[in-house]
Each structure stands twice: as C-alpha cells, then as structure tokens.
Design a protein around this motif. Structure first.
Motif, PDB file in Angstrom:
ATOM      1  N   GLY A  63       3.916  -8.896   2.541  1.00  0.00           N
ATOM      2  CA  GLY A  63       3.515  -7.655   1.913  1.00  0.00           C
ATOM      3  C   GLY A  63       4.056  -6.529   2.774  1.00  0.00           C
ATOM      4  N   PHE A  64       4.550  -5.473   2.164  1.00  0.00           N
ATOM      5  CA  PHE A  64       5.096  -4.335   2.902  1.00  0.00           C
ATOM      6  C   PHE A  64       4.387  -3.075   2.427  1.00  0.00           C
ATOM      7  CE2 PHE A  64       8.932  -7.166   2.276  1.00  0.00           C
ATOM      8  CZ  PHE A  64       8.857  -7.747   3.540  1.00  0.00           C
ATOM      9  N   THR A  65       3.829  -2.313   3.356  1.00  0.00           N
ATOM     10  CA  THR A  65       3.130  -1.084   2.990  1.00  0.00           C
ATOM     11  C   THR A  65       3.517   0.057   3.914  1.00  0.00           C
ATOM     12  OG1 THR A  65       1.226  -1.486   4.433  1.00  0.00           O
ATOM     13  CG2 THR A  65       1.082  -2.344   2.195  1.00  0.00           C
ATOM     14  N   ASP A  66       3.255   1.244   3.456  1.00  0.00           N
ATOM     15  CA  ASP A  66       3.374   2.433   4.278  1.00  0.00           C
ATOM     16  C   ASP A  66       2.169   2.441   5.222  1.00  0.00           C
ATOM     17  OD1 ASP A  66       2.682   5.349   4.897  1.00  0.00           O
ATOM     18  OD2 ASP A  66       4.662   5.540   3.954  1.00  0.00           O
ATOM     19  N   ALA A  67       2.378   2.797   6.467  1.00  0.00           N
ATOM     20  CA  ALA A  67       1.288   2.810   7.447  1.00  0.00           C
ATOM     21  C   ALA A  67       0.153   3.749   7.048  1.00  0.00           C
ATOM     22  CB  ALA A  67       1.822   3.185   8.830  1.00  0.00           C
ATOM     23  N   THR A  68       0.465   4.782   6.256  1.00  0.00           N
ATOM     24  CA  THR A  68      -0.564   5.754   5.866  1.00  0.00           C
ATOM     25  C   THR A  68      -1.363   5.304   4.637  1.00  0.00           C
ATOM     26  OG1 THR A  68       0.955   7.029   4.472  1.00  0.00           O
ATOM     27  CG2 THR A  68       0.793   7.661   6.803  1.00  0.00           C
ATOM     28  N   ASN A  69      -0.957   4.212   3.998  1.00  0.00           N
ATOM     29  CA  ASN A  69      -1.661   3.724   2.813  1.00  0.00           C
ATOM     30  C   ASN A  69      -2.812   2.818   3.267  1.00  0.00           C
ATOM     31  OD1 ASN A  69      -2.541   2.611   0.414  1.00  0.00           O
ATOM     32  ND2 ASN A  69      -0.477   2.445  -0.449  1.00  0.00           N
ATOM     33  N   LEU A  70      -3.894   3.442   3.688  1.00  0.00           N
ATOM     34  CA  LEU A  70      -5.009   2.714   4.287  1.00  0.00           C
ATOM     35  C   LEU A  70      -5.638   1.702   3.347  1.00  0.00           C
ATOM     36  CD1 LEU A  70      -6.688   5.668   6.240  1.00  0.00           C
ATOM     37  CD2 LEU A  70      -4.959   4.034   7.025  1.00  0.00           C
ATOM     38  N   GLU A  71      -5.779   2.061   2.072  1.00  0.00           N
ATOM     39  CA  GLU A  71      -6.408   1.133   1.122  1.00  0.00           C
ATOM     40  C   GLU A  71      -5.561  -0.121   0.916  1.00  0.00           C
ATOM     41  OE1 GLU A  71      -9.573   1.425   0.108  1.00  0.00           O
ATOM     42  OE2 GLU A  71      -9.553   3.176   1.412  1.00  0.00           O
ATOM     43  N   ALA A  72      -4.249   0.054   0.784  1.00  0.00           N
ATOM     44  CA  ALA A  72      -3.371  -1.115   0.624  1.00  0.00           C
ATOM     45  C   ALA A  72      -3.397  -1.977   1.879  1.00  0.00           C
ATOM     46  CB  ALA A  72      -1.944  -0.667   0.309  1.00  0.00           C
ATOM     47  N   ASN A  73      -3.407  -1.343   3.042  1.00  0.00           N
ATOM     48  CA  ASN A  73      -3.464  -2.108   4.293  1.00  0.00           C
ATOM     49  C   ASN A  73      -4.768  -2.893   4.398  1.00  0.00           C
ATOM     50  OD1 ASN A  73      -0.914  -1.584   5.714  1.00  0.00           O
ATOM     51  ND2 ASN A  73      -1.560   0.542   5.590  1.00  0.00           N
ATOM     52  N   LYS A  74      -5.885  -2.287   3.999  1.00  0.00           N
ATOM     53  CA  LYS A  74      -7.165  -3.004   4.013  1.00  0.00           C
ATOM     54  C   LYS A  74      -7.135  -4.182   3.043  1.00  0.00           C
ATOM     55  CE  LYS A  74      -9.840   0.857   3.855  1.00  0.00           C
ATOM     56  NZ  LYS A  74     -11.081   1.598   3.611  1.00  0.00           N
ATOM     57  N   LEU A  75      -6.537  -3.965   1.871  1.00  0.00           N
ATOM     58  CA  LEU A  75      -6.487  -5.033   0.876  1.00  0.00           C
ATOM     59  C   LEU A  75      -5.682  -6.226   1.392  1.00  0.00           C
ATOM     60  CD1 LEU A  75      -7.096  -6.313  -1.824  1.00  0.00           C
ATOM     61  CD2 LEU A  75      -5.251  -4.949  -2.828  1.00  0.00           C
ATOM     62  N   PHE A  76      -4.554  -5.962   2.047  1.00  0.00           N
ATOM     63  CA  PHE A  76      -3.787  -7.082   2.591  1.00  0.00           C
ATOM     64  C   PHE A  76      -4.619  -7.875   3.599  1.00  0.00           C
ATOM     65  CE2 PHE A  76       0.216  -5.226   0.938  1.00  0.00           C
ATOM     66  CZ  PHE A  76       0.679  -6.370   0.308  1.00  0.00           C
ATOM     67  N   GLY A  77      -5.424  -7.200   4.391  1.00  0.00           N
ATOM     68  CA  GLY A  77      -6.319  -7.904   5.313  1.00  0.00           C
ATOM     69  C   GLY A  77      -7.320  -8.772   4.566  1.00  0.00           C
ATOM     70  N   ARG A  78      -7.896  -8.232   3.484  1.00  0.00           N
ATOM     71  CA  ARG A  78      -8.857  -9.008   2.688  1.00  0.00           C
ATOM     72  C   ARG A  78      -8.192 -10.191   1.992  1.00  0.00           C
ATOM     73  NH1 ARG A  78     -10.644  -3.814   1.332  1.00  0.00           N
ATOM     74  NH2 ARG A  78      -9.738  -3.916  -0.739  1.00  0.00           N
ATOM     75  N   LEU A  79      -6.916 -10.050   1.667  1.00  0.00           N
ATOM     76  CA  LEU A  79      -6.190 -11.125   0.992  1.00  0.00           C
ATOM     77  C   LEU A  79      -5.775 -12.246   1.952  1.00  0.00           C
ATOM     78  CD1 LEU A  79      -3.899  -8.953  -1.304  1.00  0.00           C
ATOM     79  CD2 LEU A  79      -5.700 -10.518  -2.084  1.00  0.00           C
ATOM     80  N   GLY A  80      -6.049 -12.082   3.234  1.00  0.00           N
ATOM     81  CA  GLY A  80      -5.716 -13.116   4.199  1.00  0.00           C
ATOM     82  C   GLY A  80      -4.335 -12.983   4.811  1.00  0.00           C
ATOM     83  N   PHE A  81      -3.811 -11.773   4.826  1.00  0.00           N
ATOM     84  CA  PHE A  81      -2.520 -11.527   5.458  1.00  0.00           C
ATOM     85  C   PHE A  81      -2.750 -11.043   6.881  1.00  0.00           C
ATOM     86  CE2 PHE A  81      -1.272 -11.766   1.144  1.00  0.00           C
ATOM     87  CZ  PHE A  81       0.107 -11.896   1.075  1.00  0.00           C
ATOM     88  N   GLU A  82      -1.751 -11.236   7.740  1.00  0.00           N
ATOM     89  CA  GLU A  82      -1.808 -10.777   9.119  1.00  0.00           C
ATOM     90  C   GLU A  82      -0.847  -9.606   9.303  1.00  0.00           C
ATOM     91  OE1 GLU A  82      -0.617 -14.462  10.953  1.00  0.00           O
ATOM     92  OE2 GLU A  82      -2.706 -15.052  11.246  1.00  0.00           O
ATOM     93  N   ASP A  83      -1.314  -8.571   9.998  1.00  0.00           N
ATOM     94  CA  ASP A  83      -0.492  -7.396  10.300  1.00  0.00           C
ATOM     95  C   ASP A  83       0.494  -7.778  11.391  1.00  0.00           C
ATOM     96  OD1 ASP A  83       0.545  -4.988  11.252  1.00  0.00           O
ATOM     97  OD2 ASP A  83      -1.386  -3.951  11.200  1.00  0.00           O
ATOM     98  N   ARG A  84       1.792  -7.677  11.085  1.00  0.00           N
ATOM     99  CA  ARG A  84       2.835  -8.034  12.052  1.00  0.00           C
ATOM    100  C   ARG A  84       3.543  -6.792  12.597  1.00  0.00           C
ATOM    101  NH1 ARG A  84       4.328 -13.481  11.456  1.00  0.00           N
ATOM    102  NH2 ARG A  84       2.409 -14.614  10.987  1.00  0.00           N
ATOM    103  N   GLY A  85       2.947  -5.623  12.388  1.00  0.00           N
ATOM    104  CA  GLY A  85       3.490  -4.399  12.958  1.00  0.00           C
ATOM    105  C   GLY A  85       4.420  -3.654  12.021  1.00  0.00           C
ATOM    106  N   VAL A  86       4.851  -2.494  12.479  1.00  0.00           N
ATOM    107  CA  VAL A  86       5.748  -1.634  11.708  1.00  0.00           C
ATOM    108  C   VAL A  86       7.183  -2.019  12.048  1.00  0.00           C
ATOM    109  CG1 VAL A  86       6.499   0.742  11.290  1.00  0.00           C
ATOM    110  CG2 VAL A  86       4.065   0.239  11.608  1.00  0.00           C
ATOM    111  N   LYS A  87       7.975  -2.246  11.017  1.00  0.00           N
ATOM    112  CA  LYS A  87       9.373  -2.642  11.180  1.00  0.00           C
ATOM    113  C   LYS A  87      10.235  -1.791  10.256  1.00  0.00           C
ATOM    114  CE  LYS A  87       8.148  -6.338  13.562  1.00  0.00           C
ATOM    115  NZ  LYS A  87       8.262  -6.384  14.967  1.00  0.00           N
TER     116      LYS A  87
END
Length: 153
Positions: free
Chosen positions: A99-123
C-alpha cells in the motif's frame, strides 16, 4: 493509458479498479435479476483497487481505496479492501501486497495499520504518478523486510 486499455488490462489480468456500492435493503438483489437493474437501486460510495504498476519496477500489486467523504469512517474501505485481498489470496494466490500513501493522509495510514500492514517508511517511488513521488510504503505482514527484493530502495 486510455480507458479502453485499462479495461482490457483488467479483463486480462484481473488487477484494476473495483467499485463499491451500497444496496437498498428494501430492493430485491437476487442473482436472477439483471445486474443493471439491481444497480439502479444501489448507491456508489467509492472504490478499491489492486494494481500492478510495471513502470514502478515492482512486481507486487498495491492496494488502494477512495471513498466519497460522507462514507468515511464507517468501515466501508476496511470491508471492501479486506474482501478484495481475501479474494485475490484465495482465488489467485496473491499473498504479498503493498500500500502506498501520502504521509499526511492520516486516515489512510491508520487504515493500513488496521488491515495488518507494516509501515516500511517513506520512499521515493516511480510509476505511481509521473516522475518520482514520496510515499509511505506499507507491506502486508510477513513480506520480506528488505524492500530491494521488490524493486523498492
């Protein structure tokens, strides 16, 4: 790519855009009724995607979601995205997803966490839009820690 090319690509690969509709609970949605008639009583609320982006150099599909604002925070993106991932895992054997998101899209970032994804940093990624863009890279749990094996550095 033109729309016809996108539709053909989705027909050939199965990867692409999937619209999400809410059914009118008072209407008959049995499979015996033609889809076009059933959709007349539904409301489109957004969509989810599972795409492979050859221009990015990454052979792994990425999942995304986009819903109309009145439907945010109601669990629809979670439900639709989970269902799409489950379908591709069970029917196509797709177990690795980004999943790829903008760092400022807090809701999308939270959703990826709930979906069981791991944050691998900004690239910096190519092939998502024109040029290179900075994205938070989310990887489904269990994927290789070294993103270089997926063409992401």
């Amino acid at each position: 790519m033109q729309l016809d090319e996108l539709e053909q690509d989705q027909a050939n690969t199965g990867f692409g855009r999937y619209l999400v509709w809410l059914k009118d609970p008072s209407s008959d949605h049995s499979p015996s009724i033609p889809l076009a008639i059933r959709l007349e009583t539904c409301q489109m609320i957004g969509g989810t995607t599972l795409k492979i982006r050859p221009a990015s150099g990454c052979p792994i599909p990425d999942i995304g979601f986009n819903f109309y604002k009145p439907f945010w925070g109601k669990g629809y993106a979670n439900e639709a995205t989970t269902a799409l991932m489950r379908y591709f895992e069970e029917e196509r054997g797709v177990t690795e997803v980004f999943g790829f998101t903008d760092a400022t899209n807090l809701e999308a970032n939270k959703l990826f966490g709930r979906l069981g994804f791991e944050d691998r940093g900004v690239k910096g990624l190519k092939g998502i839009r024109e040029g290179e863009i900075q994205c938070v890279v989310w990887a489904k749990k269990g994927m290789n820690e070294d993103l270089r094996v997926y063409g992401i550095s």
